[in-house]
Scaffold this motif. Structure first.
Motif, PDB file in Angstrom:
ATOM      1  N   LEU A 283       0.837  -1.206   0.000  1.00 16.63           N
ATOM      2  CA  LEU A 283       0.000   0.000   0.000  1.00 16.63           C
ATOM      3  C   LEU A 283       0.870   1.253   0.000  1.00 16.63           C
ATOM      4  O   LEU A 283       0.649   2.180  -0.808  1.00 16.63           O
ATOM      5  CB  LEU A 283      -0.913  -0.009   1.229  1.00 16.63           C
ATOM      6  CG  LEU A 283      -1.634   1.304   1.542  1.00 16.63           C
ATOM      7  CD1 LEU A 283      -2.623   1.657   0.438  1.00 16.63           C
ATOM      8  CD2 LEU A 283      -2.325   1.227   2.899  1.00 16.63           C
ATOM      9  N   LEU A 284       1.857   1.306   0.882  1.00 15.34           N
ATOM     10  CA  LEU A 284       2.722   2.469   0.969  1.00 15.34           C
ATOM     11  C   LEU A 284       3.505   2.675  -0.323  1.00 15.34           C
ATOM     12  O   LEU A 284       3.672   3.813  -0.792  1.00 15.34           O
ATOM     13  CB  LEU A 284       3.679   2.332   2.160  1.00 15.34           C
ATOM     14  CG  LEU A 284       3.030   2.211   3.544  1.00 15.34           C
ATOM     15  CD1 LEU A 284       4.095   2.054   4.623  1.00 15.34           C
ATOM     16  CD2 LEU A 284       2.145   3.413   3.836  1.00 15.34           C
ATOM     17  N   MET A 285       3.968   1.602  -0.920  1.00 18.25           N
ATOM     18  CA  MET A 285       4.718   1.712  -2.161  1.00 18.25           C
ATOM     19  C   MET A 285       3.837   2.230  -3.290  1.00 18.25           C
ATOM     20  O   MET A 285       4.241   3.113  -4.068  1.00 18.25           O
ATOM     21  CB  MET A 285       5.328   0.367  -2.540  1.00 18.25           C
ATOM     22  CG  MET A 285       6.168   0.402  -3.810  1.00 18.25           C
ATOM     23  SD  MET A 285       7.054  -1.147  -4.105  1.00 18.25           S
ATOM     24  CE  MET A 285       8.270  -1.090  -2.796  1.00 18.25           C
ATOM     25  N   ARG A 286       2.622   1.692  -3.395  1.00 19.61           N
ATOM     26  CA  ARG A 286       1.703   2.130  -4.453  1.00 19.61           C
ATOM     27  C   ARG A 286       1.370   3.618  -4.336  1.00 19.61           C
ATOM     28  O   ARG A 286       1.189   4.310  -5.341  1.00 19.61           O
ATOM     29  CB  ARG A 286       0.400   1.326  -4.406  1.00 19.61           C
ATOM     30  CG  ARG A 286       0.508  -0.109  -4.843  1.00 19.61           C
ATOM     31  CD  ARG A 286      -0.871  -0.704  -5.105  1.00 19.61           C
ATOM     32  NE  ARG A 286      -1.772  -0.566  -3.970  1.00 19.61           N
ATOM     33  CZ  ARG A 286      -1.895  -1.447  -2.997  1.00 19.61           C
ATOM     34  NH1 ARG A 286      -1.133  -2.551  -3.007  1.00 19.61           N
ATOM     35  NH2 ARG A 286      -2.752  -1.264  -2.012  1.00 19.61           N
ATOM     36  N   GLU A 287       1.293   4.089  -3.082  1.00 20.96           N
ATOM     37  CA  GLU A 287       0.915   5.479  -2.857  1.00 20.96           C
ATOM     38  C   GLU A 287       2.122   6.412  -2.801  1.00 20.96           C
ATOM     39  O   GLU A 287       1.972   7.609  -2.559  1.00 20.96           O
ATOM     40  CB  GLU A 287       0.120   5.588  -1.545  1.00 20.96           C
ATOM     41  CG  GLU A 287      -1.203   4.849  -1.576  1.00 20.96           C
ATOM     42  CD  GLU A 287      -2.172   5.414  -2.598  1.00 20.96           C
ATOM     43  OE1 GLU A 287      -2.188   6.645  -2.787  1.00 20.96           O
ATOM     44  OE2 GLU A 287      -2.914   4.611  -3.214  1.00 20.96           O
ATOM     45  N   GLY A 288       3.313   5.881  -3.015  1.00 20.21           N
ATOM     46  CA  GLY A 288       4.510   6.703  -3.030  1.00 20.21           C
ATOM     47  C   GLY A 288       4.908   7.246  -1.672  1.00 20.21           C
ATOM     48  O   GLY A 288       5.523   8.312  -1.585  1.00 20.21           O
ATOM     49  N   VAL A 289       4.562   6.520  -0.615  1.00 16.50           N
ATOM     50  CA  VAL A 289       4.893   6.952   0.743  1.00 16.50           C
ATOM     51  C   VAL A 289       6.190   6.274   1.166  1.00 16.50           C
ATOM     52  O   VAL A 289       6.264   5.045   1.250  1.00 16.50           O
ATOM     53  CB  VAL A 289       3.766   6.594   1.732  1.00 16.50           C
ATOM     54  CG1 VAL A 289       4.146   7.027   3.138  1.00 16.50           C
ATOM     55  CG2 VAL A 289       2.459   7.242   1.307  1.00 16.50           C
ATOM     56  N   SER A 290       7.211   7.086   1.426  1.00 14.53           N
ATOM     57  CA  SER A 290       8.518   6.542   1.795  1.00 14.53           C
ATOM     58  C   SER A 290       8.750   6.727   3.289  1.00 14.53           C
ATOM     59  O   SER A 290       8.823   7.859   3.784  1.00 14.53           O
ATOM     60  CB  SER A 290       9.622   7.252   0.994  1.00 14.53           C
ATOM     61  OG  SER A 290      10.898   6.752   1.346  1.00 14.53           O
ATOM     62  N   VAL A 291       8.843   5.623   4.021  1.00 12.38           N
ATOM     63  CA  VAL A 291       9.095   5.655   5.464  1.00 12.38           C
ATOM     64  C   VAL A 291      10.060   4.537   5.826  1.00 12.38           C
ATOM     65  O   VAL A 291      10.261   3.588   5.062  1.00 12.38           O
ATOM     66  CB  VAL A 291       7.788   5.464   6.274  1.00 12.38           C
ATOM     67  CG1 VAL A 291       6.842   6.627   6.067  1.00 12.38           C
ATOM     68  CG2 VAL A 291       7.122   4.132   5.933  1.00 12.38           C
ATOM     69  N   THR A 292      10.654   4.659   7.011  1.00 14.94           N
ATOM     70  CA  THR A 292      11.404   3.533   7.557  1.00 14.94           C
ATOM     71  C   THR A 292      10.399   2.465   7.968  1.00 14.94           C
ATOM     72  O   THR A 292       9.478   2.741   8.736  1.00 14.94           O
ATOM     73  CB  THR A 292      12.236   3.971   8.772  1.00 14.94           C
ATOM     74  OG1 THR A 292      13.166   4.980   8.365  1.00 14.94           O
ATOM     75  CG2 THR A 292      12.990   2.790   9.362  1.00 14.94           C
ATOM     76  N   PHE A 293      10.562   1.253   7.450  1.00 15.47           N
ATOM     77  CA  PHE A 293       9.551   0.203   7.614  1.00 15.47           C
ATOM     78  C   PHE A 293      10.192  -1.058   8.171  1.00 15.47           C
ATOM     79  O   PHE A 293      11.229  -1.510   7.684  1.00 15.47           O
ATOM     80  CB  PHE A 293       8.912  -0.090   6.252  1.00 15.47           C
ATOM     81  CG  PHE A 293       7.780  -1.074   6.299  1.00 15.47           C
ATOM     82  CD1 PHE A 293       6.489  -0.648   6.547  1.00 15.47           C
ATOM     83  CD2 PHE A 293       8.005  -2.433   6.091  1.00 15.47           C
ATOM     84  CE1 PHE A 293       5.433  -1.550   6.588  1.00 15.47           C
ATOM     85  CE2 PHE A 293       6.963  -3.343   6.132  1.00 15.47           C
ATOM     86  CZ  PHE A 293       5.670  -2.904   6.382  1.00 15.47           C
ATOM     87  N   ARG A 294       9.578  -1.611   9.213  1.00 13.29           N
ATOM     88  CA  ARG A 294      10.073  -2.836   9.836  1.00 13.29           C
ATOM     89  C   ARG A 294       8.910  -3.802  10.071  1.00 13.29           C
ATOM     90  O   ARG A 294       7.790  -3.379  10.346  1.00 13.29           O
ATOM     91  CB  ARG A 294      10.756  -2.544  11.173  1.00 13.29           C
ATOM     92  CG  ARG A 294      11.986  -1.642  11.080  1.00 13.29           C
ATOM     93  CD  ARG A 294      13.169  -2.362  10.485  1.00 13.29           C
ATOM     94  NE  ARG A 294      14.368  -1.554  10.557  1.00 13.29           N
ATOM     95  CZ  ARG A 294      14.746  -0.649   9.655  1.00 13.29           C
ATOM     96  NH1 ARG A 294      13.975  -0.453   8.579  1.00 13.29           N
ATOM     97  NH2 ARG A 294      15.851   0.036   9.810  1.00 13.29           N
TER      98      ARG A 294
END
Length: 340
Positions: A283-294
């Protein structure tokens, strides 16, 4: 030399409640009885696991609406489909491994494709039993996420389970619910006004330093970890995502975007492959949201057998291990967490 007292434990444990935690016994069974009092269309069906899915409570109250199908999960699903076609609301129960691995094709073609009103209630999801790979459904969400028309629910506690039963009765369509059975903790009562809703994620705790998005029993662990981290000066937000599919995209995106520099942890009682974590990551990738993800979840392997507390520590999903994961992330940032 005096003999040491031998501690007894069991590998077949379906829920974990810390000592002193309020619990409710068989919340699903009792909630289904309550719903059935108001709705004569509700029937209960199982494949030789009434006692172990808490459906025996319903069987005692409504023996003429209870169907024991024997050790035949495929038959159970087909019979449930038949009941739904006749206008009933069947709640069919088994173990998660049997629903996802053994009866998949029958659920797909007889229930999901036809959008029939069957509620599949499956016990022992993820690592809630120590009986090893034959009983540990560590990949059930991954198996079912790709099935069209199927709603997937992963409740946190007895409150979630009780409220989800009526929500499923009111919802027209097939549902797969990961059941916590036996003595189930009551955790969400702490949050005034909490209400389970199909398809909705709920913000439980606010925090500017990190965000945990969780489902199932891992929401309990996330809450406990947030409390402990607060004592260390770190504010960890907790968002409970009880519905895995459909995902509450809007709520998740809004919360992640609220603090763009805040790391996002996804905690789930499921393999890190194909579950809530990968669903949110995509979901985050599709929406172009870049965060530190674990991800905090079970490894991509067949797990061992043994006592659940030991296994939860070993595979990183106990509260202690969740706190360690958070501490490890923040240990390099002395401005946020100078004591570590």
């Amino acid at each position: 030399m005096s003999a040491k007292k031998k501690l007894k434990t069991s590998a077949m444990i379906a829920s974990i409640a810390d000592e002193g935690t309020p619990t409710t016994s068989a919340p699903f069974g009792h909630a289904l009885v309550e719903a059935a009092e108001k709705n004569p269309k509700i029937v209960g069906m199982t494949a030789d696991l009434g006692k172990y899915t808490d459906l025996h409570i319903f069987a005692q109250a409504y023996p003429d609406r209870y169907y024991q199908m024997g050790m035949a999960e495929q038959l159970l699903m087909m019979a449930g489909a038949g009941m739904a076609r006749e206008g009933f609301i069947p709640f069919v129960t088994t173990y998660s491994v049997f629903a996802s691995r053994r009866a998949y094709d029958f659920i797909c073609l007889a229930i999901a494709e036809e959008k029939l009103n069957v509620k599949i209630i499956s016990a022992l999801p993820g690592l809630t039993t120590g009986y090893g790979p034959s009983h540990q459904a560590t990949e059930d969400i991954a198996i079912f996420r790709g099935m069209p028309n199927l709603t997937i629910i992963d409740p946190c506690d007895a409150v979630d389970i009780e409220q989800s039963v009526q929500a499923m009765v009111d919802f027209d369509g097939p549902v797969y619910l990961r059941l916590l059975r036996g003595k189930v903790p009551r955790v969400l009562e702490r949050f005034e006004g909490y209400r389970f809703e199909i398809g909705k994620a709920k913000q439980l705790i606010d925090g500017k330093d990190a965000l945990i998005i969780s489902s199932g029993l891992m929401t309990t662990r996330a809450i406990e970890a947030s409390d402990q981290m607060k004592e260390k000066g770190v504010e960890v937000a907790v968002m409970h995502c009880a519905t895995i599919k459909p995902l509450d995209n809007d709520a998740i995106l809004a919360e992640v975007r609220r603090y763009p520099d805040r790391p996002v942890f996804v905690a789930e009682n499921h393999s890190i492959v194909g579950g809530l974590g990968e669903s949110i990551a995509s979901l985050l990738m599709r929406e172009g949201v870049s965060v530190t993800f674990r991800q905090i979840g079970l490894p991509d392997e067949f797990l061992g057998a043994g006592a659940l507390p030991t296994l939860h520590d070993l595979y990183g999903i106990s509260t202690k291990e969740v706190v360690k994961t958070l501490e490890k992330y923040f240990s390099e940032d002395e401005e946020i967490m100078p004591t570590i």
